[in-house]
Design a protein around this motif. Structure first.
Motif, short mmCIF file in Angstrom:
data_model
loop_
_atom_site.label_atom_id
_atom_site.label_comp_id
_atom_site.label_asym_id
_atom_site.label_seq_id
_atom_site.Cartn_x
_atom_site.Cartn_y
_atom_site.Cartn_z
N ILE A 1 0.83 -1.20 0.00
CA ILE A 1 0.00 0.00 0.00
C ILE A 1 0.87 1.25 0.00
N SER A 2 1.99 1.19 0.70
CA SER A 2 2.85 2.37 0.82
C SER A 2 3.42 2.79 -0.52
N ALA B 1 -0.04 8.42 2.95
CA ALA B 1 0.60 7.39 3.77
C ALA B 1 0.78 7.85 5.20
N GLY B 2 0.91 9.14 5.41
CA GLY B 2 1.08 9.66 6.77
C GLY B 2 -0.22 9.78 7.54
N ASN B 3 -1.34 9.61 6.89
CA ASN B 3 -2.65 9.71 7.53
C ASN B 3 -3.17 8.30 7.78
N ALA C 1 -8.84 3.28 5.61
CA ALA C 1 -9.95 3.27 4.66
C ALA C 1 -9.54 2.59 3.35
N LEU C 2 -8.33 2.83 2.93
CA LEU C 2 -7.84 2.20 1.70
C LEU C 2 -7.71 0.69 1.88
N GLY D 1 -10.01 -4.71 0.82
CA GLY D 1 -10.27 -5.99 1.47
C GLY D 1 -9.08 -6.56 2.21
N LEU D 2 -8.08 -5.73 2.52
CA LEU D 2 -6.88 -6.21 3.19
C LEU D 2 -7.07 -6.38 4.69
N ASN D 3 -8.20 -5.92 5.23
CA ASN D 3 -8.47 -6.09 6.65
C ASN D 3 -9.24 -7.38 6.93
#
Length: 317
Positions: free
Chosen positions: A35-36, A44-46, A52-53, A58-60
């Motif tokens: 993702i980074s 990326a800092g938020n 949310a991304l 669906g990575l969660n």
């Protein structure tokens, strides 16, 4: 024979499932965060935006849920999207696969024709000048790495002599095959040279082994012409190991050669794999790895079938 083929084909199914599990979970447990690479430093800092991304992609979800979604989508023909470019992976494969197939088929045809021909002549003319020449080609082709041989050809033929382009491939929509041929010669010859050396040695050794058999002596004692002895008795019976080598070259039609495509800037599957690995684009890595695994399993299945056709005793085992 039909039962043998069905049994062998059914064995490939659990193997493919096992490989898919290894590929998926190995990527998921890697320390790289893809993702980074796909978002700007501000996003990326938020942490809220990152969460949310991840939820959107669906990575969660639990890993087993992600795995089943991935497999179901593959079966539906949905290979997902590149995290880096956002381009559909199916579109990437559709653009790059023809280039790899074009390069690999030409290299396979050239290496098969000249490798079998030189190996056959070398065995028939054992310890002659042709035999020594062919054996030296085999040793050189196996000893020199493909990338080094490709660099030498580029330096001599493309840069110093200026006979052919250094690399790249002209678009299919804009030109015909004959227009792309100058760009295709150097990478196909480089890829074919190493394959030719291996096939030459296998053909020569197989022919020499068969020529020492008693039935060859019997055929000669019956007054059969030498060319028939070599072609119909020796060469036909030595084709088993040669066919196995050829069939195991089939995965190259899918994966191509990462090294050769990189050296010659050839826009094929091999360069897509390298790009995916260097940028941690794990959806591309997983799909291309699964394609290579499927191609290798299919090649292994064809080898078993060919071996059973050549030697019916294998079916009993």
């Amino acid at each position: 024979m039909l039962k043998f083929i069905i049994r062998k084909s059914l064995i490939t199914i659990p193997m493919l499932i096992l490989i898919s599990c290894i590929v998926f979970f190995a990527i998921q447990f890697s320390p790289i965060d893809p993702i980074s690479y796909s978002v700007s430093p501000d996003v990326a800092g938020n942490s809220e935006n990152m969460d949310a991304l991840r939820e959107h992609l669906g990575l969660n979800d639990p890993l087993y849920v992600q795995y089943f979604h991935w497999i179901i989508n593959i079966l539906k023909g949905d290979f997902g999207y590149s995290i880096i470019t956002g381009q559909p992976i199916a579109e990437i494969l559709a653009l790059r696969l023809p280039a790899t197939i074009e390069l690999s088929v030409i290299a396979l045809v050239l290496s098969t024709f000249f490798g079998v021909l030189l190996g056959l002549i070398s065995a028939i003319k054992q310890n002659s000048i042709i035999d020594y020449f062919s054996r030296n080609i085999g040793v050189i082709g196996i000893s020199i790495p493909e990338f080094f041989f490709g660099i030498i050809i580029i330096q001599v033929v493309a840069i110093q002599l200026g006979w052919l382009p250094v690399g790249g491939r002209i678009g299919v929509e804009d030109t015909t095959f004959w227009d792309r041929l100058p760009n295709l010669i150097l990478p196909s010859l480089t890829l074919a040279f190493g394959m030719l050396a291996v096939l030459l040695r296998y053909t020569r050794n197989s022919m020499l082994d068969v020529l020492s058999k008693d039935y060859i002596k019997t055929a000669r004692s019956k007054g059969i012409p030498e060319w028939k002895v070599y072609l119909f008795h020796a060469f036909r019976n030595s084709m088993g190991s040669i066919l196995i080598i050829l069939v195991f070259r089939l995965p190259m039609l899918i994966g191509g050669s990462v090294i050769i495509e990189t050296v010659f800037m050839w826009p094929g599957i091999g360069s897509a794999i390298l790009s995916g690995v260097s940028s941690s684009d794990y959806p591309v890595i997983m799909i291309t790895t699964m394609m290579l695994a499927a191609a290798i399993l299919i090649a292994s299945f064809l080898v078993d079938v060919l071996a059973a056709l050549l030697d019916p005793r294998i079916q009993l085992d």
